[in-house]
Motif scaffolding. Structure first.
Motif, mmCIF file in Angstrom:
data_model
loop_
_atom_site.group_PDB
_atom_site.id
_atom_site.type_symbol
_atom_site.label_atom_id
_atom_site.label_comp_id
_atom_site.label_asym_id
_atom_site.label_seq_id
_atom_site.Cartn_x
_atom_site.Cartn_y
_atom_site.Cartn_z
ATOM 1 N N GLY A 1 0.726 -1.224 -0.008
ATOM 2 C CA GLY A 1 -0.078 0.111 -0.022
ATOM 3 C C GLY A 1 0.808 1.275 -0.049
ATOM 4 O O GLY A 1 1.645 1.429 0.947
ATOM 5 N N GLY B 1 -0.207 4.542 0.352
ATOM 6 C CA GLY B 1 -1.156 5.471 0.836
ATOM 7 C C GLY B 1 -0.231 6.520 1.749
ATOM 8 O O GLY B 1 1.163 6.542 1.677
ATOM 9 N N ALA C 1 0.656 6.143 4.820
ATOM 10 C CA ALA C 1 1.346 5.483 5.735
ATOM 11 C C ALA C 1 2.518 4.596 4.900
ATOM 12 O O ALA C 1 3.645 4.910 5.352
ATOM 13 C CB ALA C 1 0.426 4.387 6.415
ATOM 14 N N GLU D 1 1.461 -1.531 -5.012
ATOM 15 C CA GLU D 1 0.372 -0.622 -4.895
ATOM 16 C C GLU D 1 -0.442 -0.785 -6.209
ATOM 17 O O GLU D 1 0.427 -0.621 -7.214
ATOM 18 C CB GLU D 1 0.781 0.893 -4.635
ATOM 19 N N PRO D 2 -1.751 -1.209 -6.443
ATOM 20 C CA PRO D 2 -2.343 -1.289 -7.757
ATOM 21 C C PRO D 2 -2.678 -0.038 -8.585
ATOM 22 O O PRO D 2 -2.574 -0.181 -9.662
ATOM 23 C CB PRO D 2 -3.341 -1.997 -7.303
ATOM 24 N N ASN D 3 -2.800 1.020 -7.644
ATOM 25 C CA ASN D 3 -3.154 2.341 -8.125
ATOM 26 C C ASN D 3 -2.076 3.186 -8.859
ATOM 27 O O ASN D 3 -1.109 3.099 -8.564
ATOM 28 C CB ASN D 3 -4.059 3.266 -7.169
ATOM 29 N N CYS E 1 -7.401 11.976 0.233
ATOM 30 C CA CYS E 1 -8.601 12.052 1.118
ATOM 31 C C CYS E 1 -8.809 13.264 1.728
ATOM 32 O O CYS E 1 -9.746 14.053 1.817
ATOM 33 C CB CYS E 1 -8.504 10.838 1.930
ATOM 34 N N VAL F 1 -1.608 -7.129 -3.190
ATOM 35 C CA VAL F 1 -1.380 -8.526 -2.516
ATOM 36 C C VAL F 1 -2.552 -9.196 -2.332
ATOM 37 O O VAL F 1 -3.409 -8.717 -1.908
ATOM 38 C CB VAL F 1 -0.779 -8.177 -1.263
ATOM 39 N N TRP G 1 -15.666 7.584 0.790
ATOM 40 C CA TRP G 1 -14.800 7.694 1.783
ATOM 41 C C TRP G 1 -13.275 7.177 1.387
ATOM 42 O O TRP G 1 -12.667 6.867 2.276
ATOM 43 C CB TRP G 1 -15.491 6.767 3.100
ATOM 44 N N ARG H 1 -12.602 5.878 9.397
ATOM 45 C CA ARG H 1 -11.436 6.732 9.238
ATOM 46 C C ARG H 1 -11.916 8.274 9.216
ATOM 47 O O ARG H 1 -12.865 8.577 8.903
ATOM 48 C CB ARG H 1 -10.555 6.375 7.803
ATOM 49 N N ASP I 1 -4.499 3.343 8.917
ATOM 50 C CA ASP I 1 -5.927 3.112 9.273
ATOM 51 C C ASP I 1 -6.312 1.701 9.646
ATOM 52 O O ASP I 1 -7.288 1.396 10.726
ATOM 53 C CB ASP I 1 -6.717 3.571 8.312
ATOM 54 N N SER J 1 -6.163 9.182 11.221
ATOM 55 C CA SER J 1 -5.902 10.422 10.184
ATOM 56 C C SER J 1 -4.458 10.220 9.323
ATOM 57 O O SER J 1 -3.671 9.352 9.779
ATOM 58 C CB SER J 1 -5.521 11.551 11.167
ATOM 59 N N ALA J 2 -4.522 11.083 8.468
ATOM 60 C CA ALA J 2 -3.218 11.252 7.703
ATOM 61 C C ALA J 2 -1.965 11.284 8.363
ATOM 62 O O ALA J 2 -0.803 10.775 8.307
ATOM 63 C CB ALA J 2 -3.419 11.840 6.395
ATOM 64 N N TRP K 1 -1.128 22.901 6.035
ATOM 65 C CA TRP K 1 -0.963 21.326 6.654
ATOM 66 C C TRP K 1 -0.869 20.438 5.203
ATOM 67 O O TRP K 1 -0.079 19.602 5.209
ATOM 68 C CB TRP K 1 -1.929 21.189 7.332
HETATM 69 C C1 LIG Z 1 -13.426 12.631 3.227
HETATM 70 C C2 LIG Z 1 -12.022 12.279 4.323
HETATM 71 C C3 LIG Z 1 -11.338 13.540 4.665
HETATM 72 C C4 LIG Z 1 -10.320 13.210 5.180
HETATM 73 N N1 LIG Z 1 -9.532 14.386 5.568
HETATM 74 C C5 LIG Z 1 -8.475 14.226 6.548
HETATM 75 C C6 LIG Z 1 -7.675 15.413 6.976
HETATM 76 O O1 LIG Z 1 -8.218 16.575 6.620
HETATM 77 N N2 LIG Z 1 -6.580 15.053 7.779
HETATM 78 C C7 LIG Z 1 -6.103 13.919 8.089
HETATM 79 O O2 LIG Z 1 -5.084 13.859 8.711
HETATM 80 N N3 LIG Z 1 -6.710 12.801 7.707
HETATM 81 C C8 LIG Z 1 -7.794 12.971 6.860
HETATM 82 N N4 LIG Z 1 -8.512 11.768 6.318
HETATM 83 C C9 LIG Z 1 -7.967 10.432 6.697
HETATM 84 C C10 LIG Z 1 -6.921 9.992 6.012
HETATM 85 O O3 LIG Z 1 -7.329 9.999 4.489
HETATM 86 C C11 LIG Z 1 -6.447 8.452 6.192
HETATM 87 O O4 LIG Z 1 -6.360 8.477 7.705
HETATM 88 C C12 LIG Z 1 -5.338 7.984 5.507
HETATM 89 O O5 LIG Z 1 -5.439 8.120 4.257
HETATM 90 C C13 LIG Z 1 -4.707 6.709 6.121
HETATM 91 O O6 LIG Z 1 -3.812 6.303 5.446
HETATM 92 P P1 LIG Z 1 -3.230 4.858 5.149
HETATM 93 O O7 LIG Z 1 -1.992 4.897 4.485
HETATM 94 O O8 LIG Z 1 -3.672 3.844 6.393
HETATM 95 O O9 LIG Z 1 -4.564 4.461 4.207
HETATM 96 P P2 LIG Z 1 -4.469 4.860 2.654
HETATM 97 O O10 LIG Z 1 -4.211 6.451 2.459
HETATM 98 O O11 LIG Z 1 -6.076 4.634 2.364
HETATM 99 O O12 LIG Z 1 -3.859 4.187 1.632
HETATM 100 C C14 LIG Z 1 -3.996 2.706 1.497
HETATM 101 C C15 LIG Z 1 -3.157 2.115 0.299
HETATM 102 O O13 LIG Z 1 -3.171 0.796 0.339
HETATM 103 C C16 LIG Z 1 -3.475 0.432 -1.100
HETATM 104 N N5 LIG Z 1 -3.707 -1.078 -0.774
HETATM 105 C C17 LIG Z 1 -4.933 -1.545 -0.401
HETATM 106 N N6 LIG Z 1 -4.854 -3.048 0.053
HETATM 107 C C18 LIG Z 1 -4.010 -3.240 -1.084
HETATM 108 C C19 LIG Z 1 -3.197 -4.427 -1.420
HETATM 109 N N7 LIG Z 1 -3.924 -5.623 -1.179
HETATM 110 N N8 LIG Z 1 -2.338 -4.677 -2.168
HETATM 111 C C20 LIG Z 1 -1.507 -3.418 -2.486
HETATM 112 N N9 LIG Z 1 -2.002 -2.340 -1.934
HETATM 113 C C21 LIG Z 1 -3.226 -2.410 -1.256
HETATM 114 C C22 LIG Z 1 -4.538 1.305 -1.499
HETATM 115 O O14 LIG Z 1 -4.594 1.239 -2.918
HETATM 116 C C23 LIG Z 1 -4.015 2.649 -1.019
HETATM 117 O O15 LIG Z 1 -3.228 3.384 -1.870
HETATM 118 C C24 LIG Z 1 -9.790 12.073 5.688
HETATM 119 C C25 LIG Z 1 -10.395 10.715 5.178
HETATM 120 C C26 LIG Z 1 -11.602 11.081 4.304
HETATM 121 C C27 LIG Z 1 -12.215 9.698 3.770
#
Ligand SMILES: Cc1cc2nc3c(=O)[nH]c(=O)nc-3n(C[C@H](O)[C@H](O)[C@H](O)COP(=O)(O)OP(=O)(O)OC[C@H]3O[C@@H](n4cnc5c(N)ncnc54)[C@H](O)[C@@H]3O)c2cc1C
Lengths: 431, 116
Positions: free
Chosen positions: A51, A53, A55, A77-79, A85, A121, A170, A202, A330, A339-340, A421
């Motif tokens: 992933g 994203g 994190a 990462e597939p995307n 977000c 994966v 979402w 999230r 998340d 959060s991000a 930010w």
């Molecule tokens: C509407 C909205 C508003 C938000 N606003 C804020 C904000 O203002 N401030 C803030 O701090 N946070 C905000 N957030 C929260 C924030 O977006 C998340 O907490 C953050 O994206 C978490 O990061 P992550 O890396 O855990 O997940 P993600 O960012 O979702 O990344 C996960 C990645 O893993 C990949 N993935 C998943 N499964 C697989 C697999 N099997 N194989 C390969 N890749 C895979 C996905 O394609 C994706 O790219 C918001 C969320 C939403 C929905």
């Protein structure tokens, strides 16, 4: 851990068995594998990250930087691109485009020397330390799962599977644009209904920010329209006082907030929702589904908290079930807002700990980090919640330090800080 | 013999201090890295918030202690400063003072390709 200490440390010499294993699994078994996977073993081993994203990408960058390139890092990462977000609710409000929130991965990949596999994966072989992709497999010394959340649509009564014209939006992307288009084509006088699930999801303030953004759009373009929030929770879960200022102030007569409003039945054709108290019909319906750890964490069997989230050690982010699999972002159970900023802070603690562990050192036993989260109430004004979190070894969790808190009120100045930010966290994650 | 013990003790003490310092350094660069969300990579802000890279150490401490004890007013920073110890503030000041000031790289914006 300093850079000097890495240089001074003896690289781990792989045993013959380990070496053979890495040749067999790391190289040959993966047909069509890029040349990198056959390269000689890096001194501190190979970390595979699932992933890209907030994190995963952050962990990749800091693993490479803080190990001074002594760790090999592969991201799966597939995307094709990174969509933020954070600020995606502003696309609904009309003050941002999705293009402004979309970024390429190339810069980060090249500049940090990341090995990149555009694939998903599908399963993890924990015993043999391999991940299965749709096109082959890959072996790791340590695995980081950073898959974000999965959506449990089937938990919604009356909606056994996702319905094409009821986007949750979402996860920013196509659905964000679809929801915006639905709002644009809704006649003035229509009702936008948004439902919020109970339990961890999230971005706790995200739904209330969304309500404000939709109301901001209505106020300007469709003043007779309404926003109805059906919150399954007993109360507003984040920045309550601040959101109430907006709901009862600028958006009085537009936003209506109903608590304890769990969906008892949803008719997806007529977009009608029945709760304990009422039956409402939506013109535009936005059901935010209950959430759980990303699918790959479920498949690996590491979602050991209520079958939803993953329990980790907050010193290393290692799964409580599997010490060589780390989980960040998340997907984890932390009692902290998802959060991000949290995701990137966890990624950094995890990266530092992995380098220490691979060097045979003890990781920092008392991690500390900060979290700041802004919500926009219109196109200009925002408000924050900010805290320092430190590890409490007795509680075995990250605990918010004294002195944290929220804004006195939303302001244009904080709107500028919120933009800063976003740009800075994008820069930290993507450059 | 006594001297040998004494020098062994010294050696142990030095190793202990060095590894403790290394540990502190690790703790501080991880904490400092969490400032990046608002203040940019390595304290080099893209704008809208102060750049912390190469900031004068005393000025950093003075501002942060001011936010902490309430003598300097702020919109957001008091919520962070109050949560940090004075030792952490001093260590962050020294960390950021040592970071090179750089023009931040442009964000890799790209138009939305329609997937996801
Ligand atoms: C509407 C909205 C508003 C938000 N606003 C804020 C904000 O203002 N401030 C803030 O701090 N946070 C905000 N957030 C929260 C924030 O977006 C998340 O907490 C953050 O994206 C978490 O990061 P992550 O890396 O855990 O997940 P993600 O960012 O979702 O990344 C996960 C990645 O893993 C990949 N993935 C998943 N499964 C697989 C697999 N099997 N194989 C390969 N890749 C895979 C996905 O394609 C994706 O790219 C918001 C969320 C939403 C929905």
């Amino acid at each position: 851990m300093t850079h000097d200490s890495i240089l001074a440390s003896q690289p781990h010499t792989p045993s013959r068995r380990q070496f053979m294993r890495s040749v067999i699994y790391g190289g040959l078994a993966f047909y069509g594998l890029p040349a990198f996977a056959r390269a000689s073993k890096p001194p501190l081993g190979h970390v595979v990250i699932v992933g890209a994203g907030f994190a995963g990408l952050t962990a990749a960058k800091y693993l490479r930087a803080w190990s001074m390139g002594n760790l090999k890092v592969t991201i799966i990462e597939p995307n094709p691109q990174f969509i933020s977000c954070p600020q995606s609710n502003l696309v609904l409000g009309g003050s941002r485009t999705l293009d402004q929130l979309s970024f390429g991965y190339d810069l980060s990949r090249k500049q940090h020397g990341l090995h990149w596999v555009k694939d998903s994966v599908t399963s993890v072989d924990l015993a043999n330390k391999q991940v299965q992709l749709t096109r082959g497999n890959l072996s790791y010394d340590r695995l980081i799962l950073a898959p974000g959340v999965d959506f449990n649509v089937s938990k919604i009564p009356g909606m056994p599977a996702p319905v094409a014209d009821i986007p949750h939006a979402w996860k920013a992307g196509k659905q964000t644009l679809q929801l915006r288009q639905q709002l644009e084509s809704m006649p003035d006088g229509g009702v936008f209904v948004m439902t919020i699930p109970t339990g961890a999801y999230r971005c706790p303030p995200g739904p209330y920010e969304r309500a404000c953004q939709v109301a901001h759009y209505f106020k300007q373009h469709k003043p007779r329209s309404k926003v109805l929030i059906l919150d399954a929770n007993a109360d507003i879960t984040s920045k309550k006082g601040l959101f109430l200022q907006s709901f009862n102030g600028t958006y009085q007569g537009i936003i209506e907030y109903h608590n304890n409003s769990e969906i008892l039945q949803l008719d997806t054709t007529s977009k009608t929702i029945k709760t304990d108290f009422e039956t409402v019909k939506a013109d535009v319906l936005n059901v935010i589904p209950p959430q759980l750890a990303g699918k790959v964490a479920q498949v690996a069997g590491l979602n050991n908290v209520d079958g939803r989230w993953c329990e980790v050690d907050f010193v290393t982010y290692a799964s409580s079930l599997q010490p060589d699999v780390h989980i960040i972002g998340d997907s984890i159970s932390a009692g902290l807002p998802k959060s991000a900023h949290m995701a990137t802070s966890q990624a950094k603690v995890c990266a530092a700990a992995i380098i220490d562990l691979q060097m045979g050192n003890a990781p920092n036993p008392l991690p500390v980090f900060a979290n700041t989260c802004y919500s926009f109430v219109d196109d200009q004004q925002a408000m924050h919640v900010a805290n320092v979190y430190r590890y409490d070894p007795a509680k075995k969790s990250m605990v918010s330090a004294e002195g944290g808190g929220v804004s006195a009120k939303a302001s244009t100045q904080e709107g500028q800080y919120a933009q800063a930010w976003a740009e800075n966290i994008w820069a930290d994650t993507l450059t | 013999m006594k001297q040998v013990y004494a020098s062994m003790l010294w050696a142990c003490a030095i190793i202990w201090t060095l590894s403790a310092q290394a540990e502190d350094a690790s703790a501080i660069h991880t904490l400092a890295a969490s400032c990046a969300a608002c203040h940019g990579p390595n304290g080099n802000s893209l704008g809208g918030t102060p750049t912390l890279a190469a900031l004068n150490q005393d000025y950093f401490v003075q501002r942060m202690q001011g936010f902490k004890d309430g003598s300097v007013s702020s919109t957001v920073m008091h919520h962070h400063a109050k949560g940090l110890t004075s030792a952490e503030i001093t260590a962050l000041a020294s960390y950021f003072a040592q970071q090179p000031r750089q023009t931040p790289q442009a964000l890799p914006h790209q138009s939305f390709q329609g997937a996801q």
